[in-house]
Design an enzyme around this catalytic site. Sequence first.
Site, short mmCIF file in Angstrom:
data_model
loop_
_atom_site.label_atom_id
_atom_site.label_comp_id
_atom_site.label_asym_id
_atom_site.label_seq_id
_atom_site.Cartn_x
_atom_site.Cartn_y
_atom_site.Cartn_z
N ASP A 132 0.87 -1.17 0.00
CA ASP A 132 0.00 0.00 0.00
C ASP A 132 0.91 1.23 0.00
OD1 ASP A 132 -2.29 1.73 0.50
OD2 ASP A 132 -1.49 1.86 2.53
N ASP A 167 -1.53 -0.91 6.03
CA ASP A 167 -1.72 -0.39 7.38
C ASP A 167 -3.15 0.02 7.71
OD1 ASP A 167 -1.62 1.89 5.61
OD2 ASP A 167 -1.40 3.14 7.39
N ASP A 191 -7.07 -1.60 3.59
CA ASP A 191 -6.14 -2.63 3.12
C ASP A 191 -6.53 -4.02 3.60
OD1 ASP A 191 -4.42 -0.76 1.87
OD2 ASP A 191 -3.50 -0.29 3.80
#
Length: 670
Positions: free
Chosen positions: A349, A567, A571
């Site tokens: 990410d 995080d 996600d």
Amino acid sequence: MQAIHQPLHRQKQAEQRSSQTPDPNRGRKPDFRAMLHNKEMQSALGSGLLMLIAWGTAPYFGTLSIMLYIVAYVVGGWTKAKEGIETLVKDRDLDVNLLMIAASLGAAAIGYWNEGAMLIFIFALSGALESYATERSHKDISSLLALKPENALRIEDGQMKLVAIDDLQPGDLLLVKPGELIPADGVVYRGSSFINQSSITGESLPVDKVAGDEVYAGTVNGEGALYVEVTKSAEGSLFGKIIKMVEEAQAEVPDSQRFMERFEGIYARIVVGVTLLVIAGTPLLLGWAWNEAFYKAMVFLVVASPCALVSSIMPVMLSAMSSSARRGILFKGGAHMENMARTRVVAFDKTGTLTMGTPQVTDIITAEHVDRAQLLAAVAAIENLSMHPLARAIVDQANKENINLEEAEHVQALTGWGIEGTVNNVVWSIGKTDVLGEVQLGEMKGSNVDPDEYGANHVKVSSKWGDVRSRLEGEGKTVSVVMADGEFVGLIAMRDTVRPQAVAAVKKLEAMGIKVAMLTGDQVRSASVIARETGVSMVYADLLPGDKVKQVQALRKQYGPVLMVGDGVNDAPALAAATVGMGMGLSGSGTALEVADAVLMNDNIEEIAWVIGQARRAQRTVKQNMFFAITVILALIAGNFLQDVALPLGVVGHEGSTILVILNGLRLLR
């Protein structure tokens, strides 16, 4: 409040800290003193000592020697015999424990007391080594449990009150004395000290903390007293989430180990069947003497037992998990360590993973007649009343430059655009850069501003500012325009900063032959800038959470196993869809940590390459162990029927191979 400092007690505090704080350098290799405290190891060594005494007294005191051998059998074999009988009674299955006990008793039955005792001793020794590996792994992973604080000193109406950790709520003010554990996640309200965070983040050095810095439950305060404002309840703290993960980790075993456990039962029945066939069949079919047949059957029972095979996997995986925990990488179980070794793609990410997740001011560009410090001071004074991340970035920049913030008046949000307020009788406004064209100010500001106040006038700005905006936005920055009394006065550009370890992390992964991808919900332009800076070759932008899942699935189909690192709550679906999901321990959301298979406790993404390498080393070690174990078993079986392998040699060869594979696995503790 004044920070408390007690220099006269530093030595006592240091001793207290050393007893409470896990030493990050401790346990880099097997601790032989710890091995001796293992009960199974004590039983094994006791059995070996009794065997030696019995062997030494045999020529002189035959009856005493046999009695000592019997005691050696009981001391060394009791635990394994109990485990084998429980498996037989509860699961109606045979295991390697019962095979080895049967082999040792069979050896004694034909007069080979010493060989049977040696078999018990070495078998117990190998079991003790495996038990040590398990204990070490659990100790390294769950040593946090011993650091769980029970009480805290809460400040109430100027008085200190000792309260239970579970009673703490966000907003409570705590006093943490030198050498004590931080009782809850929070922010330093007053005071300064250094904090040993190795138990949470794996950092080898203490970290300095001052007012405004975050601290975590379960870490150890240094020499200064701290007043800490609680930000999370006990169960919502990072420490609480880790404890939950540790509990999950204890029950998880690799798929290969599950297969080996199923194989062990089938293999044990085959060995018993062949042993009985040798005892009963060879005298009838081959004309062997009964004693010879029984002897060869006992040798076969010893050398064919799958001790080394059974011990080829778990000591390795536990050792690898243990060493990873000391580096700040916590796995929820050996299965995920096993899957980590097969990683072919690491998908990051962007925000909060490859980047810090907090925007910072990068450029302040003003019109010719505007003072930069005055502009920043005025805008920061207005933004100081907002909690928006971009607002906090501007305030932080003013604080860095030691600019005093004056009081802003009449502050109001301009819906869909930005914010406005009055500082020193000047109306300042900051917001989107739509104004850098011919946009009517009233329309831009929405219903809070009367368009009639400005008549039909439009804000006219030189085209060069539009060019500057385009350049800044082309660099992946968020640009805001600043106006004073309706007049354009400057631009402020902000951008999320790349993590310091990001470039090195990507290079290390690519050097290992692993492809690196970025999955983000940001726009393509912003994502491309971060990708160029970090060296990421595959960029997938404008992704909703569901799109991230589809992209992870596509990467798995095209390249193979995927490690997803993220995080945020958004996600979580992608973390679940990946072969292995890894959450960011410090900055990650609770949902991401719950879904993740592994957690990077110190948020140092450079460690990802190391842990993949460690997982690969573990897999290589497992393969080495299994190849070695199978080779030894086949060689000893062939030797038994073709070359008359002696029972002592069979015992040493088989059990020696078991000890070697366990020791080979323990190397990963280093």
